[in-house]
Write a protein that holds these residues in place. Structure first.
Motif, PDB file in Angstrom:
ATOM      1  N   THR A  34     -19.321  44.250  42.325  1.00 19.93           N
ATOM      2  CA  THR A  34     -19.661  43.055  41.551  1.00 19.93           C
ATOM      3  C   THR A  34     -20.952  42.476  42.110  1.00 19.93           C
ATOM      4  O   THR A  34     -21.221  42.569  43.317  1.00 19.93           O
ATOM      5  N   ASN A  35     -21.752  41.868  41.240  1.00 20.16           N
ATOM      6  CA  ASN A  35     -23.002  41.258  41.686  1.00 20.16           C
ATOM      7  C   ASN A  35     -22.817  39.821  42.163  1.00 20.16           C
ATOM      8  O   ASN A  35     -23.757  39.208  42.678  1.00 20.16           O
ATOM      9  N   ASP A  36     -21.623  39.283  41.982  1.00 19.93           N
ATOM     10  CA  ASP A  36     -21.325  37.916  42.415  1.00 19.93           C
ATOM     11  C   ASP A  36     -21.063  37.930  43.924  1.00 19.93           C
ATOM     12  O   ASP A  36     -19.998  38.369  44.385  1.00 19.93           O
ATOM     13  N   ALA A  37     -22.050  37.463  44.689  1.00 18.19           N
ATOM     14  CA  ALA A  37     -21.950  37.542  46.150  1.00 18.19           C
ATOM     15  C   ALA A  37     -20.770  36.738  46.686  1.00 18.19           C
ATOM     16  O   ALA A  37     -20.084  37.165  47.630  1.00 18.19           O
ATOM     17  N   GLU A  38     -20.508  35.566  46.085  1.00 21.93           N
ATOM     18  CA  GLU A  38     -19.393  34.742  46.549  1.00 21.93           C
ATOM     19  C   GLU A  38     -18.061  35.440  46.281  1.00 21.93           C
ATOM     20  O   GLU A  38     -17.178  35.486  47.150  1.00 21.93           O
ATOM     21  N   ALA A  39     -17.904  35.995  45.081  1.00 20.31           N
ATOM     22  CA  ALA A  39     -16.672  36.714  44.750  1.00 20.31           C
ATOM     23  C   ALA A  39     -16.518  37.947  45.633  1.00 20.31           C
ATOM     24  O   ALA A  39     -15.406  38.271  46.071  1.00 20.31           O
ATOM     25  N   ARG A  40     -17.620  38.601  45.919  1.00 16.32           N
ATOM     26  CA  ARG A  40     -17.566  39.791  46.773  1.00 16.32           C
ATOM     27  C   ARG A  40     -17.134  39.414  48.190  1.00 16.32           C
ATOM     28  O   ARG A  40     -16.392  40.144  48.843  1.00 16.32           O
ATOM     29  N   GLY A  41     -17.587  38.262  48.667  1.00 23.46           N
ATOM     30  CA  GLY A  41     -17.185  37.799  50.000  1.00 23.46           C
ATOM     31  C   GLY A  41     -15.698  37.487  50.058  1.00 23.46           C
ATOM     32  O   GLY A  41     -15.013  37.842  51.025  1.00 23.46           O
ATOM     33  N   ARG A  42     -15.186  36.788  49.009  1.00 17.60           N
ATOM     34  CA  ARG A  42     -13.752  36.480  48.972  1.00 17.60           C
ATOM     35  C   ARG A  42     -12.935  37.769  48.915  1.00 17.60           C
ATOM     36  O   ARG A  42     -11.900  37.895  49.593  1.00 17.60           O
ATOM     37  N   LEU A  43     -13.389  38.685  48.090  1.00 16.84           N
ATOM     38  CA  LEU A  43     -12.672  39.963  47.963  1.00 16.84           C
ATOM     39  C   LEU A  43     -12.641  40.699  49.287  1.00 16.84           C
ATOM     40  O   LEU A  43     -11.590  41.212  49.708  1.00 16.84           O
ATOM     41  N   SER A  44     -13.772  40.737  49.988  1.00 14.14           N
ATOM     42  CA  SER A  44     -13.835  41.441  51.279  1.00 14.14           C
ATOM     43  C   SER A  44     -12.874  40.826  52.285  1.00 14.14           C
ATOM     44  O   SER A  44     -12.203  41.537  53.045  1.00 14.14           O
ATOM     45  N   ALA A  45     -12.796  39.493  52.302  1.00 12.39           N
ATOM     46  CA  ALA A  45     -11.905  38.817  53.256  1.00 12.39           C
ATOM     47  C   ALA A  45     -10.446  39.170  52.980  1.00 12.39           C
ATOM     48  O   ALA A  45      -9.676  39.457  53.915  1.00 12.39           O
ATOM     49  N   ARG A  46     -10.060  39.164  51.711  1.00 17.44           N
ATOM     50  CA  ARG A  46      -8.669  39.491  51.376  1.00 17.44           C
ATOM     51  C   ARG A  46      -8.370  40.958  51.624  1.00 17.44           C
ATOM     52  O   ARG A  46      -7.279  41.315  52.085  1.00 17.44           O
ATOM     53  N   LEU A  47      -9.322  41.822  51.335  1.00 14.25           N
ATOM     54  CA  LEU A  47      -9.118  43.247  51.600  1.00 14.25           C
ATOM     55  C   LEU A  47      -8.986  43.514  53.093  1.00 14.25           C
ATOM     56  O   LEU A  47      -8.195  44.362  53.520  1.00 14.25           O
ATOM     57  N   HIS A  48      -9.761  42.778  53.893  1.00 17.62           N
ATOM     58  CA  HIS A  48      -9.670  42.941  55.351  1.00 17.62           C
ATOM     59  C   HIS A  48      -8.273  42.580  55.842  1.00 17.62           C
ATOM     60  O   HIS A  48      -7.694  43.288  56.693  1.00 17.62           O
ATOM     61  N   ASP A  49      -7.715  41.504  55.310  1.00 19.01           N
ATOM     62  CA  ASP A  49      -6.353  41.103  55.702  1.00 19.01           C
ATOM     63  C   ASP A  49      -5.340  42.201  55.326  1.00 19.01           C
ATOM     64  O   ASP A  49      -4.418  42.501  56.096  1.00 19.01           O
ATOM     65  N   ILE A  50      -5.491  42.763  54.138  1.00 25.31           N
ATOM     66  CA  ILE A  50      -4.580  43.823  53.708  1.00 25.31           C
ATOM     67  C   ILE A  50      -4.755  45.065  54.584  1.00 25.31           C
ATOM     68  O   ILE A  50      -3.780  45.717  54.974  1.00 25.31           O
ATOM     69  N   ALA A  51      -5.996  45.364  54.921  1.00 25.31           N
ATOM     70  CA  ALA A  51      -6.282  46.570  55.710  1.00 25.31           C
ATOM     71  C   ALA A  51      -5.682  46.503  57.106  1.00 25.31           C
ATOM     72  O   ALA A  51      -5.269  47.532  57.661  1.00 25.31           O
ATOM     73  N   ILE A  52      -5.609  45.295  57.677  1.00 22.57           N
ATOM     74  CA  ILE A  52      -5.060  45.170  59.030  1.00 22.57           C
ATOM     75  C   ILE A  52      -3.609  44.712  59.008  1.00 22.57           C
ATOM     76  O   ILE A  52      -3.004  44.474  60.056  1.00 22.57           O
ATOM     77  N   GLY A  53      -3.046  44.567  57.798  1.00 17.96           N
ATOM     78  CA  GLY A  53      -1.616  44.268  57.685  1.00 17.96           C
ATOM     79  C   GLY A  53      -1.271  42.803  57.772  1.00 17.96           C
ATOM     80  O   GLY A  53      -0.123  42.461  58.060  1.00 17.96           O
ATOM     81  N   VAL A  54      -2.241  41.908  57.535  1.00 18.76           N
ATOM     82  CA  VAL A  54      -1.960  40.477  57.604  1.00 18.76           C
ATOM     83  C   VAL A  54      -1.291  40.001  56.331  1.00 18.76           C
ATOM     84  O   VAL A  54      -0.336  39.241  56.350  1.00 18.76           O
ATOM     85  N   GLU A  55      -1.793  40.501  55.165  1.00 14.93           N
ATOM     86  CA  GLU A  55      -1.236  40.033  53.883  1.00 14.93           C
ATOM     87  C   GLU A  55      -0.105  40.944  53.445  1.00 14.93           C
ATOM     88  O   GLU A  55      -0.180  42.153  53.601  1.00 14.93           O
TER      89      GLU A  55
END
Length: 335
Positions: free
Chosen positions: A314-335
């Motif tokens: 996505t070209n929306d930098a803010e949305a991309r940042g939110r997505l990255s943060a949530r994906l990081h939590d899923i990747a390390i098992g937080v969410e």
């Protein structure tokens, strides 16, 4: 123990036991040096790679339930004739967005009208997939982002099971041709964490802004609630998200998009849903490579096989940042 057999056949269906025992006798004869490998392969009626995989499974496990056999005689492979190809190509041209499975049914209907005898459904689907890949997977200007899993033929040493086929998690930008956005490998099974790491890889490796917005983002959906959290993360980032249930043969979708040997790497879609101990493969000359080196090598080879700019999700930098943060939590098992 089953009657008349020194092996525990309790986990083998009654209709399969005769064929499983036959396979075991041939494998044991080879291991004892009584017959050579060409004779054993011919006796079993298997391909060379399948024979060596089966041999390794039997040598390491001695479990009859892992020596697959349907109990039915295997149908011979029948090539697709020129007349049959014309039917398949005509249907594909008139139904370019129809799923391959439905396309096969349409081919059979048209063939019946024209009096053309068709091969089996699998052969129709295989040829239709090849034809579709060679003429563009999507119409010009249409892009779908698809995440999927597939076992691959790269020898990786597992600490418990020996050399096995790892699972490839891959994020594809599917337009007229596929482009690999992100990729991760695991010795384990497909998980939301693995999928999250793959999308994060795609975000990090983007070459340019997205020129053509994605029509949809297709993600797998399993029984773990974290799968839905993954879909919610992309949806909340403004991406039109669609989910597909994870099934035993889900790996075939990646094979249909990339082909059976992309960049010379053999795909094992039917092994994708199996546990690590059931993905044992034959070791080639040389040593197994590490998972990290395999991932690096695979990314480079697929980039050469499917060239193109990796557009941002996505070209929306803010949305991309939110997505990255949530994906990081899923990747390390937080969410």
């Amino acid at each position: 123990m089953s009657s008349g057999s020194p092996y525990d056949m309790s986990a083998v269906g009654p209709h399969r036991r005769a064929e499983v025992l036959r396979r075991i006798r041939v494998l044991d004869a080879y291991l004892a040096g009584e017959i050579a490998s060409p004779e054993a392969i011919a006796e079993l009626g298997l391909s060379v790679p399948t024979f060596w995989r089966l041999l390794r499974v039997w040598r390491q496990s001695k479990r009859p339930d892992l020596i697959g056999a349907s109990g039915r005689e295997r149908k011979p492979r029948i090539p697709v004739t020129p007349d049959q190809k014309k039917i398949i190509e005509e249907v594909e041209r008139t139904h370019p967005q129809t799923p391959i499975k439905q396309l096969a049914a349409l081919c059979l209907e048209l063939a019946a009208v024209r009096g053309v005898e068709m091969p089996g459904g699998k052969n129709i689907r295989n040829y239709a997939g090849e034809y579709r890949r060679s003429h563009g997977l999507r119409p010009p200007g249409v892009h779908d982002i698809i995440l999927g899993f597939c076992a691959i033929d790269i020898p990786i040493e597992h600490p418990e099971h020996g050399v096995i086929a790892p699972i490839m998690s891959i994020l594809l930008d599917v337009g007229e041709a596929p482009i690999v956005l992100g990729l991760s490998l695991t010795l384990g099974e497909p998980t939301p964490a693995l999928a999250a790491r793959t999308i994060l890889d795609g975000i990090a490796r983007a070459d340019c802004p997205r020129i053509t917005p994605a029509r949809l983002v297709e993600l797998p959906l399993g029984t773990d609630p974290t799968w839905q959290a993954l879909a919610n993360a992309t949806s909340d980032a403004g991406l039109p998200t669609k989910t597909q249930l994870l099934r035993p043969r889900s790996g075939q979708k990646i094979s249909a998009l990339l082909g059976k040997r992309p960049a010379g790497i053999v795909l094992f879609p039917n092994l994708t849903a199996r546990a690590a101990g059931e993905r044992i493969i034959r070791m080639r000359p040389g040593d197994p490579i590490s998972l990290e080196n395999a991932e690096t090598m695979l990314k480079a080879r697929l980039a050469r096989a499917f060239p193109g700019m990796r557009m941002a999700i996505t070209n929306d930098a803010e949305a991309r940042g939110r997505l990255s943060a949530r994906l990081h939590d899923i990747a390390i098992g937080v969410e």
